[in-house]
Design a protein around this motif. Structure first.
Motif, PDB file in Angstrom:
ATOM      1  N   ILE A  10       0.839  -1.199   0.000  1.00 47.43           N
ATOM      2  CA  ILE A  10       0.000   0.000   0.000  1.00 47.43           C
ATOM      3  C   ILE A  10       0.877   1.254   0.000  1.00 47.43           C
ATOM      4  CG2 ILE A  10      -1.878   1.236   1.145  1.00 47.43           C
ATOM      5  CD1 ILE A  10      -2.657  -1.553   0.071  1.00 47.43           C
ATOM      6  N   ASP A  11       2.041   1.170   0.622  1.00 47.92           N
ATOM      7  CA  ASP A  11       2.967   2.307   0.600  1.00 47.92           C
ATOM      8  C   ASP A  11       3.374   2.646  -0.830  1.00 47.92           C
ATOM      9  OD1 ASP A  11       4.292  -0.220   0.667  1.00 47.92           O
ATOM     10  OD2 ASP A  11       6.179   0.760   1.194  1.00 47.92           O
ATOM     11  N   ARG A  12       3.522   1.617  -1.687  1.00 46.84           N
ATOM     12  CA  ARG A  12       3.842   1.849  -3.104  1.00 46.84           C
ATOM     13  C   ARG A  12       2.725   2.625  -3.792  1.00 46.84           C
ATOM     14  NH1 ARG A  12       4.980  -3.302  -6.401  1.00 46.84           N
ATOM     15  NH2 ARG A  12       5.367  -1.735  -7.988  1.00 46.84           N
ATOM     16  N   LEU A  13       1.481   2.301  -3.447  1.00 46.13           N
ATOM     17  CA  LEU A  13       0.344   3.019  -4.041  1.00 46.13           C
ATOM     18  C   LEU A  13       0.371   4.498  -3.656  1.00 46.13           C
ATOM     19  CD1 LEU A  13      -2.708   0.622  -3.633  1.00 46.13           C
ATOM     20  CD2 LEU A  13      -1.839   1.590  -5.752  1.00 46.13           C
ATOM     21  N   ILE A  14       0.625   4.763  -2.392  1.00 43.55           N
ATOM     22  CA  ILE A  14       0.655   6.151  -1.928  1.00 43.55           C
ATOM     23  C   ILE A  14       1.783   6.906  -2.620  1.00 43.55           C
ATOM     24  CG2 ILE A  14       1.097   7.625   0.089  1.00 43.55           C
ATOM     25  CD1 ILE A  14      -0.468   5.461   1.727  1.00 43.55           C
ATOM     26  N   GLU A  44       4.385  12.353   1.990  1.00 43.30           N
ATOM     27  CA  GLU A  44       4.486  12.418   0.531  1.00 43.30           C
ATOM     28  C   GLU A  44       3.735  13.614  -0.060  1.00 43.30           C
ATOM     29  OE1 GLU A  44       6.285  10.592  -1.592  1.00 43.30           O
ATOM     30  OE2 GLU A  44       7.123   9.359   0.001  1.00 43.30           O
ATOM     31  N   GLY A  45       3.007  14.330   0.785  1.00 42.39           N
ATOM     32  CA  GLY A  45       2.293  15.518   0.326  1.00 42.39           C
ATOM     33  C   GLY A  45       1.004  15.217  -0.416  1.00 42.39           C
ATOM     34  N   VAL A  46       0.425  14.043  -0.179  1.00 42.11           N
ATOM     35  CA  VAL A  46      -0.794  13.665  -0.901  1.00 42.11           C
ATOM     36  C   VAL A  46      -1.957  13.328   0.036  1.00 42.11           C
ATOM     37  CG1 VAL A  46       0.393  12.898  -2.989  1.00 42.11           C
ATOM     38  CG2 VAL A  46      -0.006  11.262  -1.126  1.00 42.11           C
ATOM     39  N   ALA A  47      -1.874  13.769   1.283  1.00 43.70           N
ATOM     40  CA  ALA A  47      -2.938  13.441   2.241  1.00 43.70           C
ATOM     41  C   ALA A  47      -4.305  13.906   1.749  1.00 43.70           C
ATOM     42  CB  ALA A  47      -2.630  14.043   3.605  1.00 43.70           C
ATOM     43  N   ASP A  48      -4.328  14.998   0.977  1.00 42.56           N
ATOM     44  CA  ASP A  48      -5.598  15.495   0.450  1.00 42.56           C
ATOM     45  C   ASP A  48      -6.100  14.677  -0.732  1.00 42.56           C
ATOM     46  OD1 ASP A  48      -3.425  16.431  -1.091  1.00 42.56           O
ATOM     47  OD2 ASP A  48      -4.603  18.118  -1.847  1.00 42.56           O
ATOM     48  N   ARG A  49      -5.255  13.781  -1.270  1.00 38.29           N
ATOM     49  CA  ARG A  49      -5.656  12.958  -2.416  1.00 38.29           C
ATOM     50  C   ARG A  49      -5.775  11.476  -2.068  1.00 38.29           C
ATOM     51  NH1 ARG A  49      -2.112  13.305  -7.142  1.00 38.29           N
ATOM     52  NH2 ARG A  49      -0.349  13.945  -5.881  1.00 38.29           N
TER      53      ARG A  49
END
Length: 171
Positions: A10-14, A44-49
């Protein structure tokens, strides 16, 4: 979709979502790695996505909310969730799915599927970008529902389970 556990990819997906502008990630399921994965999305700066849906009663509704299905889980997975995604008309990116691997080996690959390379860290973001472009070219239309064949249909799986019970019962 599934258990959010360490080692499931799942880390790879994020990280892939971080590399694909405009992509959002819907994670369905729960587990011991959820807090760490939420933290990774922030790093990773994608918490909003990245949306963590948690456990749900109706998987079909979650599949209907997706444009592309990605399963980074490696060996040890049965791949049934990938088959569910195909039945819902989604393109499927997967690291391991024994039924699809059998078909690919028999030169009968299922349209709209792509096996991710375990040795190429760029295979997931590259495949995700490709599928999102294809989705735009289809103007958001789904692929037709597909299956991995009669052996993996609901009736085929039920018959296989019934045979196991018959053998165990001595019948």
């Amino acid at each position: 979709m599934g258990r959010l556990a360490h080692g499931e990819g799942i880390d790879r997906l994020i990280r892939a979502v971080a590399e694909v502008p405009g992509a959002s990630l819907l994670l369905v399921g729960d587990g011991p790695a959820r807090v760490a994965l939420e933290r990774l999305a922030v790093i990773e700066g994608v918490a909003d996505r990245v949306r963590f849906a948690g456990s749900v009663d109706h998987v079909r509704a979650m599949l209907c909310a997706m444009d592309v299905f990605a399963s980074p889980a490696g060996p040890g997975t049965s791949g049934l969730v990938v088959l569910e995604a195909l039945a819902a008309g989604l393109p499927a990116l997967y690291a391991a799915c024994p039924p699809l691997e059998e078909l690919a080996a028999a030169r009968a690959a299922v349209e709209g599927t792509h096996r991710l390379s375990p040795r190429d860290p760029e295979s997931l973001p590259r495949a995700l970008r490709t599928e999102l472009l294809s989705h735009q070219e289809r103007h958001g239309a789904r692929l037709p529902a597909r299956s991995a064949g009669a052996r993996y249909s609901a009736a085929g799986m039920a018959a296989a389970v019934a045979r196991v019970y018959e053998r165990l019962a001595g019948g």
